[in-house]
Design a protein around this motif. Structure first.
Motif, short mmCIF file in Angstrom:
data_model
loop_
_atom_site.label_atom_id
_atom_site.label_comp_id
_atom_site.label_asym_id
_atom_site.label_seq_id
_atom_site.Cartn_x
_atom_site.Cartn_y
_atom_site.Cartn_z
N ALA A 224 0.83 -1.21 0.00
CA ALA A 224 0.00 0.00 0.00
C ALA A 224 0.86 1.25 0.00
O ALA A 224 0.80 2.07 0.92
N PRO A 225 1.70 1.43 -1.02
CA PRO A 225 2.54 2.63 -1.05
C PRO A 225 1.70 3.88 -1.30
O PRO A 225 0.68 3.83 -1.99
N GLY A 226 2.12 4.97 -0.72
CA GLY A 226 1.42 6.23 -0.92
C GLY A 226 2.07 7.06 -2.01
O GLY A 226 3.01 6.62 -2.69
N ARG A 227 1.56 8.26 -2.20
CA ARG A 227 2.10 9.18 -3.20
C ARG A 227 2.33 10.53 -2.54
O ARG A 227 1.50 11.01 -1.78
N ASP A 228 3.47 11.12 -2.83
CA ASP A 228 3.74 12.45 -2.31
C ASP A 228 4.26 13.32 -3.45
O ASP A 228 4.26 12.91 -4.61
N ALA A 229 4.69 14.51 -3.12
CA ALA A 229 5.13 15.46 -4.15
C ALA A 229 6.61 15.33 -4.45
O ALA A 229 7.17 16.15 -5.18
N GLY A 230 7.25 14.32 -3.91
CA GLY A 230 8.69 14.18 -4.07
C GLY A 230 9.07 13.37 -5.29
O GLY A 230 8.22 12.95 -6.08
N PRO A 231 10.37 13.15 -5.43
CA PRO A 231 11.44 13.62 -4.54
C PRO A 231 11.84 15.06 -4.84
O PRO A 231 11.39 15.66 -5.81
N ALA A 232 12.72 15.58 -3.99
CA ALA A 232 13.26 16.91 -4.23
C ALA A 232 14.25 16.86 -5.39
O ALA A 232 14.94 15.86 -5.59
N ILE A 233 14.29 17.93 -6.14
CA ILE A 233 15.17 18.02 -7.31
C ILE A 233 16.05 19.27 -7.17
O ILE A 233 15.55 20.35 -6.83
N VAL A 234 17.33 19.12 -7.42
CA VAL A 234 18.27 20.24 -7.36
C VAL A 234 18.51 20.77 -8.77
O VAL A 234 18.81 20.00 -9.69
N THR A 235 18.34 22.07 -8.95
CA THR A 235 18.69 22.72 -10.21
C THR A 235 20.18 23.03 -10.16
O THR A 235 20.62 23.98 -9.51
N ASP A 236 20.97 22.21 -10.84
CA ASP A 236 22.42 22.27 -10.70
C ASP A 236 23.03 23.66 -10.92
O ASP A 236 23.88 24.10 -10.12
N PRO A 237 22.65 24.38 -11.98
CA PRO A 237 23.31 25.68 -12.20
C PRO A 237 23.09 26.68 -11.06
O PRO A 237 23.91 27.58 -10.86
N LYS A 238 21.99 26.53 -10.32
CA LYS A 238 21.71 27.48 -9.23
C LYS A 238 22.44 27.12 -7.94
O LYS A 238 22.69 27.99 -7.10
N GLY B 196 32.16 27.53 -10.64
CA GLY B 196 32.93 28.29 -9.66
C GLY B 196 32.66 27.86 -8.23
O GLY B 196 33.29 28.38 -7.29
N TYR B 197 31.73 26.94 -8.03
CA TYR B 197 31.42 26.45 -6.69
C TYR B 197 32.00 25.05 -6.52
O TYR B 197 31.93 24.21 -7.42
N PRO B 198 32.59 24.78 -5.35
CA PRO B 198 33.28 23.50 -5.18
C PRO B 198 32.35 22.30 -4.97
O PRO B 198 32.70 21.18 -5.29
N LYS B 199 31.15 22.54 -4.43
CA LYS B 199 30.27 21.43 -4.07
C LYS B 199 28.91 21.54 -4.76
O LYS B 199 28.47 22.64 -5.14
N LEU B 200 28.26 20.39 -4.89
CA LEU B 200 26.91 20.32 -5.46
C LEU B 200 26.07 19.40 -4.59
O LEU B 200 26.52 18.31 -4.21
N ALA B 201 24.85 19.83 -4.27
CA ALA B 201 23.94 18.99 -3.49
C ALA B 201 23.30 17.95 -4.41
O ALA B 201 22.78 18.29 -5.47
N VAL B 202 23.36 16.70 -4.00
CA VAL B 202 22.75 15.60 -4.76
C VAL B 202 21.77 14.88 -3.84
O VAL B 202 22.12 14.51 -2.71
N ILE B 203 20.56 14.68 -4.31
CA ILE B 203 19.50 14.10 -3.48
C ILE B 203 19.26 12.65 -3.89
O ILE B 203 19.12 12.34 -5.08
#
Length: 685
Positions: A286-300, A326-333
């Motif tokens: 009985a899996p549910g549905r949500d608005a996910g997952p979160a998405i990262v816009t890489d250039p921002k 020019g940024y050293p790190k990127l958030a990955v979900i």
């Protein structure tokens, strides 16, 4: 496609409203900070610690064995402190079952069992099973009539030689290993539970292990009060030669056994396995549905690590960038760990994160700003209120706010017919509020900004209230008289309506109180009021006291009569010896002893006073039919003198009489007829 920010399964939401209403009733008296329902998980861990602490003392004194177990338990209870420790141990075991079940129910009705939460859900059921197993062993170790009742159940429902040990003439020595094994499991299983607690929290950031001190004290007081009111007692010592009358059994651990006796093993265990399996597999059934997952816009993404620090489910990783940003790190979900709580959306200062199912903080705030500008242009004072869809779904918002569903997450309405307008924005969680929104709204003319949150610990997303408060405390310049923090039970619109009524009075607007926000709450440092502490203690005492009325009477079905056990553990006679092809044995050699072979089944017929009361065939064990023949049967017999005959057939010949005698059955007495293969007779014991 735009998805719901909070799952709207009608049945679960109706039940959740009931649960939230109960929690809200406690909040009225004890305040939400001191509501035990918000600490069920950590209270369970505390109960486990209490069990291990008290169990250590009990284990030091306890001696295993049918001849000494009962006496050592009575020795423990002979002193006031021993009796108290034993009683606390008993009630803590019941409390742990109650707390685990309540925690599982709360997660179920809150739709928090699927998606990335599958590991917590399944490990929770495993811990419940382990707790039940360890507690059941504990009752057996006392070796009183309750333990005898459990043994009788095992002997009557588990076929084969496993129960034959308990009808031996040398019961103490034959069963000593059983006592040692059960003692080991009773001690070892709770220790293993700590390992599963660690698994239970693997997908969580900053998992809470320790219950607040005040909650631990309340729970301990509840256990001690129960222990003094009704100390744990042993019943008469076990005597397998007599029937067990009615003895109270702990429903949390032993109530399933009478059901198995009533329904039969096939129906009971079939339903038990089906039910337990369905609940265990519920995240996939009985899996549910949500608005996910979160998405990262890489250039921002600037790699600022704010989202990484705030994610409550360890779903974000910071990786090295290989582009020219020019940024050293990127958030990955990690989408498998994301619950679409929206906290990362609110934490991002550059709007680089949105939810795949259709929620964008940037777009939502754009709608809010547009509504604010329109109303200000018309000369109306405007209040902006941020809330979450759970509060809306459970009925916690006044209807006149006019907030829609998934397609309309921002509503604008007049308050009580005045010129004042309220712009209400519905977010995945209150933690999805971006701190810069507050600054922008203040600068663009919003008269008041209201952050409507559920109680601090009542969060479907664990830490959303915590992080928005943390952001505000780090930006104290934003905490002005126009910023208001409001906590309310998610299904109760009355506090919200009352606050908004007061907010829109002329007197309030002229004399706004000094700005204040709740502190980031460390529950170990909070001290409940006298009333709050008393309410919490009484609540936990009431929950733990469920163990008292649920001590239901149970006994053997023939307690007012007598019984006869038929016990067989024999090698049996060989039908066909397994002589390899081409092998010639010397004269006089026994092929059965050398090579073995398939055995005849054994037919047993019991005749009492000329009437056949039992007639069954028992096949040899083993794949090749060359194992031992084991049987343990329980026959009810009316009290009085009866002429008993036993016939067996274990070859191609006819039945032969192996026992024939008159037996006197006293009321409640249990005789055992045990087959002696050497003499080919049944012996009466």
């Amino acid at each position: 496609m735009t998805k719901k920010l909070y799952p709207e399964r009608t049945f679960l939401r109706k039940i959740e409203k009931i649960g939230v209403a109960i929690e809200g009733a406690v909040n009225r008296f004890a305040k939400s900070d001191f509501n035990p329902f918000y600490h069920l998980g950590t209270l369970t861990i505390f109960m486990l610690i209490v069990l291990i602490a008290t169990g250590t003392y009990l284990t030091i004194i306890y001696r295993p064995g049918a001849d000494v177990a009962y006496a050592t338990v009575e020795k423990i209870s002979s002193t006031w402190y021993g009796s108290l420790i034993r009683s606390v141990h008993r009630y803590a075991s019941d409390a742990m079952i109650i707390l685990i079940i309540l925690h599982l129910v709360r997660m179920f009705i809150g739709d928090r069992f699927w998606g990335q939460r599958w590991l917590a859900w399944t490990s929770g059921w495993i811990m419940l099973a382990m707790t039940w197993l360890a507690g059941t062993f504990g009752y057996w170790m006392v070796w009183d009539q309750r333990a005898q009742w459990m043994t009788e159940f095992m002997m009557q429902n588990i076929a084969g030689s496993s129960g034959l040990t308990y009808i031996s003439t040398d019961l103490a020595s034959r069963t000593f290993s059983n006592f040692v094994i059960i003692l080991f499991l009773h001690v070892f299983v709770p220790i293993i539970t700590f390992f599963f607690i660690n698994i239970h929290s693997l997908h969580l950031s900053r998992a809470r292990w320790w219950t607040p001190r005040w909650a631990a004290l309340q729970a301990l007081v509840g256990l001690i009060v129960l222990s003094l009111f009704k100390p744990a007692m042993s019943y008469a010592p076990a005597d397998l030669s007599a029937m067990v009358g009615s003895v109270p059994i702990d429903s949390f651990y032993l109530a399933l056994l009478p059901l198995a006796d009533t329904w039969g093993n096939v129906i009971f265990w079939g339903l038990a396995i089906l039910t337990a399996g369905s609940l265990f597999l519920l995240p996939w059934l009985a899996p549910g549905r949500d608005a996910g997952p979160a998405i990262v816009t890489d250039p921002k993404c600037t790699g600022c690590v704010l989202c990484y620090n705030e994610c409550p489910y360890d779903a974000i990783r910071m990786v090295e960038r290989d582009d020219d940003s020019g940024y050293p790190k990127l958030a990955v979900i990690n989408p498998k760990l994301c619950t679409a709580c929206g906290i990362c959306v609110g934490s991002c200062p550059v709007d680089a994160i949105h939810l795949k199912g259709g929620y964008s903080g940037e777009q939502t705030f754009g709608v809010v700003k547009g509504a604010l500008k329109r109303e200000l242009k018309d000369g109306n004072p405007v209040t902006v209120m941020f809330t979450n869809q759970r509060t809306h779904t459970l009925g916690g918002l006044p209807e006149k706010l006019g907030v829609g569903g998934a397609e309309s997450r921002v509503g604008v309405t007049s308050w009580d017919g005045s010129d004042a307008k309220i712009v209400t924005a519905m977010l995945p969680s209150i933690g999805a509020v971006n701190i810069d929104w507050v600054k922008t709204l203040q600068s663009e003319g919003a008269r008041d900004i209201v952050l409507l949150s559920h109680p601090y610990r009542d969060s479907p997303n664990r830490e959303d209230s915590h992080w928005i408060l943390n952001r505000l405390h780090l930006r104290p310049a934003l905490v002005t008289k126009g910023l208001h923090w409001l906590e309310a039970t998610p299904n109760d619109p009355k506090p919200v309506e009352k606050f908004l009524d007061e907010l829109h009075t002329e007197e309030f607007q002229k004399n706004k109180p000094a700005p204040s926000l709740p502190r980031i709450k460390d529950h170990n440092r909070l001290i409940p009021s006298l009333v709050g502490g008393l309410v919490g203690t009484v609540l936990l005492l009431g929950l733990f006291a469920l163990a008292l009325p649920l001590d239901i009477p149970a006994g053997m079905s023939a307690a007012e009569e007598s019984a006869l056990r038929i016990a067989v553990d024999a090698k049996g006679k060989v039908d066909v010896a397994n002589i390899p092809e081409g092998v010639v044995l010397p004269e006089g050699a026994d092929p059965e002893k050398i090579f073995g072979g398939a055995h005849f089944p054994m037919s047993i017929r019991v005749v009492i006073d000329g009437e056949t009361v039992f007639d069954e065939v028992f096949k040899p064990s083993g794949v090749g039919g060359n194992g031992r023949i084991s049987a343990l049967e329980f026959l009810q017999v009316e009290s009085g003198a009866h002429f008993v005959e036993v016939f067996i057939k274990d070859d191609t010949n006819e039945f032969r009489n192996v026992f024939s005698d008159e037996v006197e059955f006293d009321k409640g007495q249990v005789w055992a007829l045990v087959y002696n293969e050497k003499t080919d007779t049944f012996e009466l014991r």
